[in-house]
Design a protein around this motif. Structure first.
Motif, mmCIF file in Angstrom:
data_model
loop_
_atom_site.group_PDB
_atom_site.id
_atom_site.type_symbol
_atom_site.label_atom_id
_atom_site.label_comp_id
_atom_site.label_asym_id
_atom_site.label_seq_id
_atom_site.Cartn_x
_atom_site.Cartn_y
_atom_site.Cartn_z
ATOM 1 N N LEU A 13 0.818 -1.220 0.000
ATOM 2 C CA LEU A 13 0.000 0.000 0.000
ATOM 3 C C LEU A 13 0.849 1.267 0.000
ATOM 4 O O LEU A 13 0.358 2.359 0.259
ATOM 5 N N LYS A 14 2.158 1.097 -0.282
ATOM 6 C CA LYS A 14 3.060 2.250 -0.285
ATOM 7 C C LYS A 14 3.446 2.584 -1.731
ATOM 8 O O LYS A 14 3.530 1.679 -2.567
ATOM 9 N N PRO A 15 3.725 3.851 -2.029
ATOM 10 C CA PRO A 15 4.232 4.167 -3.371
ATOM 11 C C PRO A 15 5.725 3.828 -3.474
ATOM 12 O O PRO A 15 6.413 3.752 -2.468
ATOM 13 N N ALA A 16 6.177 3.571 -4.710
ATOM 14 C CA ALA A 16 7.601 3.340 -4.918
ATOM 15 C C ALA A 16 8.287 4.681 -5.083
ATOM 16 O O ALA A 16 7.668 5.649 -5.507
ATOM 17 N N ASN A 17 9.556 4.755 -4.702
ATOM 18 C CA ASN A 17 10.284 5.975 -5.039
ATOM 19 C C ASN A 17 11.271 5.675 -6.153
ATOM 20 O O ASN A 17 11.606 4.520 -6.411
ATOM 21 N N ILE A 57 11.213 2.747 -0.896
ATOM 22 C CA ILE A 57 9.797 2.850 -0.611
ATOM 23 C C ILE A 57 9.478 4.292 -0.277
ATOM 24 O O ILE A 57 10.111 4.898 0.586
ATOM 25 N N GLY A 58 8.502 4.848 -0.981
ATOM 26 C CA GLY A 58 8.136 6.223 -0.764
ATOM 27 C C GLY A 58 7.282 6.417 0.471
ATOM 28 O O GLY A 58 6.974 5.456 1.175
ATOM 29 N N SER A 59 6.896 7.669 0.747
ATOM 30 C CA SER A 59 6.060 7.901 1.920
ATOM 31 C C SER A 59 4.601 8.037 1.478
ATOM 32 O O SER A 59 4.313 8.200 0.301
ATOM 33 N N GLY A 60 3.686 7.979 2.442
ATOM 34 C CA GLY A 60 2.257 8.064 2.139
ATOM 35 C C GLY A 60 1.697 6.703 1.778
ATOM 36 O O GLY A 60 2.411 5.682 1.836
#
Lengths: 288, 257, 390
Positions: free
Chosen positions: A38-42, A47-50
């Motif tokens: 459920l996390k966005p990729a950076n 692993i991105g935030s939000g």
């Protein structure tokens, strides 16, 4: 009272190491997979935030659906082939004399002391366009010279069966070993033909062994990765390959997690079904 | 009653199926040909080449190191788990504990690999030999626990009571009766853990970092990109090694009895 | 007289099963005492309470004046012979016997002399270096005995020790156990479901059922004067007869009416008064049977009957006869091969009689215990009649 609390302390102490280790390295990581899905990729492979639904939403794409469908049918088909082969073998092993039994069991287990990768590699060599099987089949005219034995779903099924067949033979043999073969004689005595006796008496008698055997192929086959990777080619890809590609090729961990969530749920489904079915079946029996 | 010969034929056919690829592989390892196209004479050249591949030996050293340490740790944790599961079988905690020990056995390896990777990435642990060691201990615990538990369930409950009855306290019972009787189970569990660790590819591949190549990882990259005859030779060598190890352990356990 | 081992109001429950139900029992020093009962009656739990493998929910266990309820098994001067023998499979005979002394950290020389002595007692000196799986059932049994006795326990507990042996061996071990008890002179608490073993070995027996003690007494007391229908039917075989006291005869006897047979004489040790209901137990071998009417005698009850069924048993023949709607079992000893009289056959009219002292009044009667009484062989097609009163 004091006795009981001392027991409780002792139990906790002895259980602690494994409870701690498996919680930390099995439960927690599994929860992480769900969370990271459920996390966005950076862009740097991390692993991105939000939070986001994008990873799960992107699963509904024709490419993934085709792979999921292929994973399912390869697993079902491999399990079926294993069952058909392992049942007569289990029956045979349960009936031969003790000395032959040990010998055959040994023969079945020995090839599997070799490394898993090496066994797959051996098949790659055999199925190779220059390999022995291809030559034999082409000479006998069974296949055309252009037909490839390697890099397709058929090769994946073949190697999957090869890899997991011993794990289906053993539980079926164990169940057959406990089966009372006089029941078959009784069935014949009462007028059943050989096949009838086998289907109506023997198979129900080793039901538990059969269920275990199916799970032993079906579940690992769902999560197969190395077999399709080595002998499957693009037309033999399974979910496992997609997960590995997301991790090692595009370094998209959230997307890999989302795929893993699908895999976890599809592994749980047959397990839970079997547990529920067994519980239902056992209740009336235990009432008797 | 005349028995059907069908099961016999299936058994023979499947045994042939089991051995065919391995035999071809062994034969090919002595083939002078660079490609698998026909026999071009007996040769040991691939074995000689193997000794000039330092990376293979480095990988083998890593594998042994990890297998030895993972076996030691998982043997301790797995055995305590089995003892807890056996002694307090009826408690609610142990029902949960059993589920926790059992599940890793049925979960596909790739799931364990990816979930551990997620843990290590999130926690910022650098991937390498240490993370491989942690992963291997995790899956070995379950196998050791189940092997030892089977042994525990096999023996007569009153043996332990007899020891207490004759004046042995908790420690004396454990040392003089429980451990000696468990020994075959511990040896079996240890061997199992060691082989599983040496053999594992999928989980290791996910949690390995640069410079932490194990033998299976090395074999994998050779299969993918390397020369097949070299793998044939390496495979044959490994085969011989495992066979000697297993035969030796069998002989050992037989003489014990 | 003070008791050596004493259970004071002991209870133990496993889940929903009350295994031992507030039992009080005393065992004297040096006694060979048996707990006898069907499986599940709580006898093994009693033994495990004495050994320390179980802790009572309520009540105390006292050994030689000391409360041992809270002592763990390894701190009790009590040793056990297990039903499965529980010999340590990884140790030799010698090491098995030495185990107790080794954990007690005795000196090497002590251990050697005492183990040798024990090996002599069980006559197994030449088998000392064998492992348990190389021994026969009887030998395992003897090692188990030696292993338990070497600790010089004050009390030896034996849990169905002969159950795993075949008949011939069982009889030999029975004699051997008796001899060992005489030699070592310690108290034996013996648990069994076999009345033959209990009868032949014990000084006293406690008969147990459903977690309670039904009766305690010497083998003869238990057999001859059973207090309850359970004891009467579980040990040996019997007839239960329901009746009513109709009058007193002198001070010791009374007249009882059973079914519609009036004036049967019965020993009245329960001070029954006219009008009291009674249940009698009469052993089949105490009833005589013949075609001719026997002579009248003051304490003899004589009743006409019809033979319904009979089984030839070798030394005896068992008859089921019917009289006044009652079914009665009679066991007849064969004294002569050739009988002067015509042999008794099915449907013959016969006379049965017994002495007034042989009908014994029960303190407690339960209809369920009728199931323990032997029924005649059922004829094909005949419905089952469990509830029929004899």
């Amino acid at each position: 009272m004091r006795r009981e609390s001392r027991q409780k302390i002792r139990e906790t102490l002895v259980s602690f190491p494994s409870l701690f280790w498996l919680s930390l390295f099995f439960i927690v990581p599994t929860l992480f997979v769900f969370a990271i899905a459920l996390k966005p990729a950076n862009p740097y492979g991390g692993i991105g935030s939000g939070w986001t639904w994008d990873n799960l939403r992107s699963l509904v794409n024709p490419n993934y659906l085709a792979v999921a469908w292929r994973t399912l049918w390869i697993s079902v088909f491999s399990a079926a082939v294993c069952l058909v082969l392992a049942t007569p073998i289990g029956y045979y092993l349960a009936r031969v004399t003790a000395r032959w039994k040990g010998f055959f069991l040994m023969l079945i287990i020995v090839p599997f002391w070799t490394n898993f990768l090496i066994r797959i590699f051996a098949w790659k060599v055999l199925l190779h366009p220059e390999g022995a099987i291809k030559k034999v089949l082409a000479l006998s005219g069974l296949i055309g010279p252009q037909t490839s034995l390697l890099y397709n779903a058929g090769a994946v099924v073949l190697v999957t069966v090869y890899t997991f067949l011993p794990f289906t033979i053993l539980p079926i043999y164990a169940a057959a070993e406990k089966f009372d073969f006089q029941l078959l004689e009784a069935a014949r005595d009462l007028g059943a033909r050989r096949l009838q006796a086998f289907v109506r008496i023997f198979l129900p008698g080793i039901r538990r062994g059969l269920i275990t055997a199916v799970l032993f192929v079906f579940i690992p086959a769902l999560g197969s990765y190395v077999i399709p990777d080595i002998v499957g080619g693009p037309s033999g890809e399974m979910i496992g390959n997609k997960i590995a590609q997301r991790v090692f090729v595009d370094r998209n961990l959230p997307q890999a997690s989302a795929l893993s969530v699908v895999l976890i749920l599809s592994v749980l489904a047959p397990l839970v079904t079997v547990l529920v079915l067994q519980r239902k079946r056992e209740k009336p029996e235990s009432l008797l | 009653m005349r028995r059907s010969r069908f099961p016999f034929f299936v058994t023979m056919a499947v045994l042939f199926f089991f051995y065919l690829p391995i035999i071809i592989l062994i034969v090919n390892s002595f083939n002078a040909s660079r490609f698998e196209s026909g026999w071009q004479g007996f040769s040991l050249m691939w074995y000689k080449r193997l000794f000039h591949e330092p990376e293979i030996w480095r990988a083998a050293k890593n594998s042994l190191l990890i297998a030895a340490s993972a076996t030691a740790v998982s043997l301790v944790i797995g055995t305590t788990a089995a003892i807890a599961l056996h002694r307090f079988a009826r408690s609610r905690l142990q029902r949960f504990h059993f589920g926790l020990v059992y599940t890793p056995l049925v979960v596909p390896e790739i799931l364990m690999g990816i979930s551990l990777l997620m843990l290590f990435v999130t926690a910022g642990v650098e991937l390498g030999l240490f993370t491989i060691f942690l992963a291997h201990v995790t899956f070995c615990i379950s196998f050791v626990a189940m092997t030892v538990l089977a042994r525990l369930q096999d023996f007569d409950e009153s043996i332990v009571e007899a020891a207490q009855d004759l004046g042995a306290g908790w420690w004396a019972t454990t040392r003089r009766v429980l451990l000696p009787m468990l020994m075959p189970g511990l040896i079996a569990g240890g061997l199992l853990a060691f082989t599983l660790s040496i053999d594992d590819f999928v989980i290791t591949f996910f949690v390995a970092g640069p410079g932490s190549t194990t033998l299976p990882i090395r074999v994998y990259s050779m299969i993918k990109y390397g020369s097949p005859p070299l793998i044939n030779a390496l495979s044959t060598l490994l085969l011989v090694l495992t066979f000697t190890a297993v035969a030796a352990s069998q002989r050992l356990s037989r003489s014990r009895r | 007289m003070s008791e050596f081992l004493e259970f004071r109001d002991v209870s133990k429950r496993f889940g929903t099963i009350q295994a031992v139900d507030s039992v009080s029992l005393g065992i004297k020093k040096g006694e060979f005492f048996s707990l006898l009962g069907p499986s599940g009656c709580g006898k093994t739990t009693m033994l495990r309470l004495a050994a320390g493998f179980e802790h009572p929910d309520a009540g105390r266990v006292i050994l030689d004046g000391q409360d041992i309820t809270d002592l763990p098994p390894n701190k009790r001067k009590v040793n056990t012979i297990f039903q499965s023998y529980a010999l340590f499979p990884h140790l030799t005979v010698w090491e098995n016997i030495a185990f107790g002394l080794r954990v007690a950290k005795r000196t090497k020389r002590d251990i050697e002399t005492e183990v040798e002595a024990m090996l002599r007692l069980i006559r197994m000196g030449d088998q000392a270096h064998k492992k348990p799986d190389q021994l026969s059932g009887g030998q395992k049994q003897r090692v188990a005995i030696a292993r338990a006795l070497i600790n010089k326990p004050q009390l030896l507990l034996l849990d169905e020790p002969l159950a795993a042996l075949d008949l011939k061996l069982r009889q030999r071990m029975l004699i051997e156990l008796d001899m060992i008890h005489d030699q070592v002179g310690i108290t034996f608490l013996y648990v069994t479901h076999d009345q033959g073993e209990a009868m032949s070995l014990s000084d006293r027996i406690a008969v147990m059922d459903s977690g309670r003690i039904e009766q305690v007494g010497s083998p003869a007391e238990i057999y001859e004067t059973p207090r309850t229908s359970f004891v009467a039917a579980f040990i040996g075989d019997t007839n239960f007869l329901e009746g009513e006291v109709t009058g007193l005869v002198e001070s010791e006897y009374c007249q009882v009416k059973i079914a519609d047979i009036p004036g049967l004489i019965c020993f009245n040790d329960k001070s029954m008064k006219p009008g009291n209901p009674v249940y009698l137990s009469i052993r089949p071998e105490k009833i005589h049977i013949s075609r001719d009417r026997p002579e009248e005698s003051p304490l003899r009850n004589i009743v006409p009957a019809v033979v319904e069924d009979m089984i030839y048993l070798g030394s005896t023949t068992k008859y089921w006869v019917r009289t006044h709607g009652l079914r009665v079992q009679v066991l007849r000893q064969h004294f002569r091969f050739f009988l002067d009289e015509k042999p008794i056959r099915w449907n013959d009219d016969v006379w049965i009689w017994w002495h007034g002292d042989d009908g014994f009044m029960l303190d407690r009667y339960r209809a369920v215990d009728e199931h323990l009484v032997a029924l005649p062989p059922r004829k094909v097609g005949e419905p089952e009649d469990n509830n029929e009163k004899s």
